[in-house]
Structure formats: structure tokens, C-alpha cells
Scaffold this motif. Structure first.
Motif: not given
Lengths: 431, 159
Positions: A120, A122-123, A126, B99, B102
């Protein structure tokens, strides 16, 4: 060192996700395109390869380059991986240049890919942030858009750069990409669209940022003897340069500007440099590449530039590092329309400031609109620059809207981290 | 030799997202035995509510974020206590992030500059709305009472 030429290139469509193809198949498609584009170039003629991909986390596979090598049928020829964050592709291009320039290979394949859709967004953010200091930067809220936002905030403070000037870069690159079928996110945007899109890290909105992508690209480099035997339109690589800076942008020094031949120390008397507002590594890369290519006034001697616009802000900062305008003038350079293509309607009004010669920047659409499958990106730039210099944009893109008339010399620029590794390569049409 | 040998079947299955192509969930996680090594005194300093930087023993260049050897001349550095007050050099408010962060959005990152120190320090500011933060704004370090031995054990507030 002996002369090195680019003789062919290939690229896949860049997209948010290509789940139906793994990294090997994407590179294979780009490779087959490059072979088909140059009759006489065969797998047997390739002496070895260099392979660029950024993150083992995205691939979920270590030593993925070895799998590309065998998939392409290049075993047992030499190969190795090249990795340097966002500049992975540019470093790979220069590694292939080194292989040929040194005489180690007659023909070297540089091939790159990234499959970022496997996690994803957001991963993915990261993973990318893990390419910042994991003791001091990443745990504080490590996020690359945040880092770039802090850098441009300081650029705005030092030089008066505005968010509207940054938005114009997004308008330009997305609109250029309307004519590039390989691009991931072409679009007709307005300044208002850019500013009203969701805020990511103030002052950068989502349309100030490039997207994550799946894609692959290859560039085939060869010696003069092979280039002249196989190709009627080889493109010579006349300059390569690379620069670096401290991994943590908090560590960036405040000293004197690294000058290009057309600049003087006097004009930067009051500027602390690079601080966090400029990329010293980009300036070093440009200085080395210009020195090798014999360029003394880049804005007058380059016909186009494909640069690493991961953010609209970094495109503006990079105009200055490359010497297309002076430090502090990047926003005005965009306002004046200097980096825009002359025959495309952008729906913008320009300042009329005529201090700068027009040098189209990111005619392909750049990272902002083409996408940024990291390991492929620097090679994508090489492929678009190569097609520009061959006058072959119409053939490969299906229309010649983006073709720059009589393009004789172009520059590609690949950039990692907050400016930690940066490459500049100069390509020229050979008569 | 047993020609009827069989692997035992299990109840575990796969999380399947798609059939053409087949997309399955693949889990991966790892615990590191991570060493701060020569930077350890910085993290120990946070537990004592001190900010430790590095000063070059030869050229005197002083770093707000520690490093064992000087980036300018390559010589060893010595630990030096930083002032606990500084100014905002630049800032941003993150509305999105990796992540791990968030759930903390929006958060505001700052680079802090200190008088007499040559480089900057990345941290977070709390106690100021995003539109209240300014370049040049004076800020003061605060420390978590229960140290986690992470750089977020220190943060900044408006002075």
C-alpha cells in the motif's frame, strides 16, 4: 576513456500497478522493444549488464537482478546490481557508460525496474523513508514529502519562491504528458487544481508530488565501433557527473557556492550554501558533466533537460543547481515560461521576463506525470532523451507533439534522498 | 523407504485478493538487535534531559546531530552539550506519512538551529498550531519523562 554511445532504448508503460507482470517480464518487454528498434542488435552482441532497482522490500526478493539476467537469457555474461535510492537509474546508466568507456565491454545493457504496487502507498512511503537516517530522521516521523516540504519552505524564505510557481511546474509536466502514452498520470491541470488538491506536507499538495509506479526501462550503450556499425543515428554520451551530500539534511553545511563557468563568487556573496534550500550534490554532478562535455553556459548550450522532478519544488531547485538560471531565480524562471514547450497551450500566463533562453524541462512529463518506478526512472529519462536526439519522438510516442526541433544536446538528471546521490549525464546527437 | 509417505495437512490457508493474476497476502516482519554503537551517549543523554552534539577535536566544527567523526576534516569529535533553546530553521506539517506515523498525523516537523552550532537538528514541535509556526520562532526542548531511547524522546515547544 573511449567514446560511448547510446544505440537503443526501451520502456514499458508506467502505471500505478501492473499485477499481471513481475519485474522480470517488465524488463523483458523494455529489452525486446530496444532490440526491435535497432535491427542488427542481438542478444549475442551484448557483453553484459548492469541492473538498477531501489528496494528489496518492494520486490520481496533479494538478488532480483540475477533473476532478470537469467530471464533475458544473458547468463553467464557479467552483471551486477546498482542501487542508490532515487538516483539508482542514473547511476546505472553511468555504470554502463563506465563499462564501455573502460573497454571492459563493447556493448552494455543498463536495465532498471521497480514494482511499487506490491504494498500500500503508506507502506511504500515507509520503505522510501527508510532511505533516510534510521537512527535520527526516520523515527521522528520520517516522510520524504515532509523533508522536501521543509527544504522548499526554506527556499521560499531565502528567495521568495511561491506555491503558484511550483504549481506551474505541475501544470507543465502533466500537460506535456498528455502526448506521452507511456505516462502514468497525464492531465490538464490549473494552478487552482494543484493548490486545492489534498495537502500532503505543507506547502506540498498531492499534485506537487510524483506517484508510485510499476515500470521498467532499458538503455543499450556501446563503443564507437559498434555504434557506427549498427546505428545510423547513435547518440553520444559526452559528459557524466555525480555528486553527493550528507544523508541527514540537518547536517548540510553553510558555505560557499560551487560555481559553474558562467557564474562568479561575487553574485553569491550573501548566499549561505547549500543550507537545506539547494542541492550541492546536483551542482557538483552538473559541474563535472559540463566539464567533460565542454559546456560553459548550460542555459545556452542545452536544448532540453529531463530532470528528477519528484516534487514540483525540487524541479525549481534543480533549475538552479544545473545553472539554467542563477540560485534564487528558479521560481521566476518557471514564471517566465522558460522551461515550457513553445508550441503547447498550458492555460497559463507567463511573466514576460526575457532574462532566460527557453530550455524545455521535462518535455516527457517527468516523474510528476510519467510516474517514478525508482530503478527505472533514470533510464526512462535516458530513453526519452535518446528519442528526442534521434528525432524519433513521433515514431515511439505515436505523435511528435513533444519533439523538440533540431534537438542537438540534452541533459538527464537523477536524484536520490534529500540530494544524497545525484547524477547528471549529457547526451548529444552525432552527425 | 516409504512409498506412501505424506506431508501432514494443516488448517492454514492464504488470503486471496485476486485470481487473474493470483494475488495473495504475504506477511513479513523482523525484530532487529539494533545497536546505536558510537552514537549511544546521545540517547543516554536524552534520559538525563540533555541534548548532546558533537564538536570536532581539531577544527571545532560543531554538529547538532551527533557523529563520531568530523564531516569536514575526518578527525574524531567530542561530546558537547547543546543549548536547550533554539530557533525554527524550517518546518512542515505532515498530513500524510509512512504507515508507522499515519495515526499521528497531522504532526509538525522542524529543523532547529542553535546559536554557535554549525548544523541543525530534526525534531517535532507541539503546542503550536500549524499556522502559528514561523521560521525564526524561538523554541525550547522538552523531554519525555519515560525515556524510550529514540530521537522522539526530545521535542520542542514554543518559547
Amino acid at each position: 576513456m573511449r567514446p560511448v554511445y547510446m544505440i537503443s532504448g526501451g520502456i514499458t508503460k508506467f502505471a500505478k500497478a501492473h499485477p499481471e507482470k513481475d519485474f522480470r517480464l517488465m524488463v523483458k518487454e523494455a529489452f525486446d522493444y530496444a532490440l526491435a528498434d535497432l535491427p542488427g542488435l542481438t542478444r549475442e552482441l551484448i557483453d553484459g549488464s548492469v541492473c538498477s532497482y531501489f528496494s528489496d522490500h518492494f520486490t520481496r526478493q533479494l538478488k532480483a537482478g540475477a533473476m532478470v539476467q537469467d530471464y533475458l537469457g544473458l547468463c553467464p555474461k557479467p552483471s551486477r546490481r546498482i542501487e542508490g535510492g532515487g538516483a539508482t537509474g542514473g547511476l546505472c546508466f553511468q555504470a554502463a557508460w563506465e563499462a564501455v568507456a573502460s573497454g571492459r565491454m563493447e556493448v552494455c545493457l543498463s536495465m532498471g525496474f521497480e514494482t511499487m504496487s506490491r504494498v500500500n502507498t503508506w507502506k511504500g512511503n515507509e520503505f522510501i523513508a527508510l532511505a533516510s537516517d534510521t537512527n535520527f530522521d526516520y523515527p521522528v516521523g520520517g516522510f520524504y514529502t515532509g523533508y522536501y516540504a521543509m527544504m522548499v519552505r526554506r527556499h521560499m524564505h531565502e528567495f521568495g519562491t511561491t506555491v503558484e510557481q511550483m504549481a506551474k511546474v505541475a501544470v507543465k509536466n502533466h500537460r506535456n504528458a498528455l502526448h506521452n502514452p507511456y505516462a502514468q498520470s497525464p492531465g490538464e491541470l490549473s494552478i487552482e487544481d494543484v493548490r486545492s488538491s489534498p495537502m500532503v506536507a505543507t506547502p506540498l499538495t498531492i499534485l506537487d508530488c510524483c506517484q508510485m509506479s510499476d515500470g521498467a526501462a532499458v538503455a543499450v550503450l556501446a563503443s564507437e565501433e559498434v555504434a557506427q556499425r549498427l546505428s545510423s543515428r547513435p547518440v553520444r554520451i559526452t559528459g557524466v557527473g555525480c555528486g553527493t551530500d550528507a544523508m541527514r539534511m540537518a547536517d548540510r553545511p553553510r558555505g560557499e557556492v560551487i560555481l559553474l563557468p558562467h557564474e562568479s563568487a561575487e553574485e553569491y556573496r550573501d548566499l549561505t550554501y547549500p543550507g537545506v534550500h539547494s542541492f550541492r550534490g546536483g551542482r557538483m554532478a552538473a559541474k563535472l558533466a559540463y566539464g567533460m562535455a565542454g559546456i560553459t553556459d548550460p542555459a545556452r548550450e542545452l536544448d532540453f533537460v529531463e530532470l528528477h522532478d519528484a516534487y514540483t519544488s525540487s524541479e525549481i531547485q534543480t533549475y538552479e543547481d544545473l545553472g539554467l538560471c542563477r540560485y534564487g531565480e528558479g521560481g521566476s524562471f518557471a514564471d517566465a515560461g522558460a522551461p515550457f514547450l513553445p508550441h503547447i497551450t498550458y492555460g497559463l500566463s507567463f511573466s514576460g521576463d526575457d532574462r532566460w533562453r527557453r530550455v524545455p524541462v521535462n518535455p516527457s512529463g517527468g516523474l510528476l506525470a510519467c510516474g517514478h518506478p525508482v530503478g527505472a526512472t533514470g533510464l526512462m529519462q535516458a530513453v526519452f532523451a535518446f528519442w528526442q536526439l534521434q528525432g524519433a519522438i513521433g515514431k515511439h510516442l505515436g505523435n511528435d507533439t513533444l519533439q523538440i526541433r533540431d534537438a542537438g544536446r540534452g541533459l538527464i538528471h537523477s536524484h536520490a534522498g534529500t540530494g544524497t546521490y545525484i547524477t547528471v549525464s549529457v547526451l548529444e546527437r552525432s552527425e | 523407504m516409504g512409498k506412501d509417505a505424506k506431508l501432514p495437512e494443516t488448517e492454514e490457508g492464504s488470503v486471496l485478493f485476486n485470481l487473474d493474476p493470483i494475488i495473495v497476502k504475504y506477511h513479513y516482519e523482523i525484530d532487529y538487535l539494533h545497536s546505536y554503537a558510537q552514537d549511544s551517549p546521545f540517547f543516554a543523554g536524552l534520559a538525563k534531559k540533555k541534548l548532546l552534539g558533537s564538536r570536532c577535536t581539531v577544527c571545532g566544527y560543531t554538529y547538532a546531530t551527533p557523529r563520531g567523526h568530523c564531516m569536514e576534516c575526518g578527525e574524531p569529535t567530542a561530546w558537547v552539550e547543546l543549548p536547550l533553546e533554539g530557533k525554527v530553521h524550517t518546518y512542515t506539517t505532515c498530513h500524510f506519512g509512512g504507515e508507522a506515523f499515519l495515526k499521528e498525523t497531522p504532526y509538525t516537523l522542524i529543523l532547529v538551529e542553535f546559536d554557535g552550532i554549525d548544523t541543525l537538528f530534526l525534531s517535532r514541535i507541539v503546542g503550536a498550531e500549524p499556522d502559528e509556526v514561523r521560521i525564526g520562532m524561538p523554541v525550547r526542548a522538552r523531554f519525555l519523562r519515560n525515556c524510550k531511547f529514540r530521537p522522539t524522546d526530545v521535542y520542542f515547544v514554543p518559547l
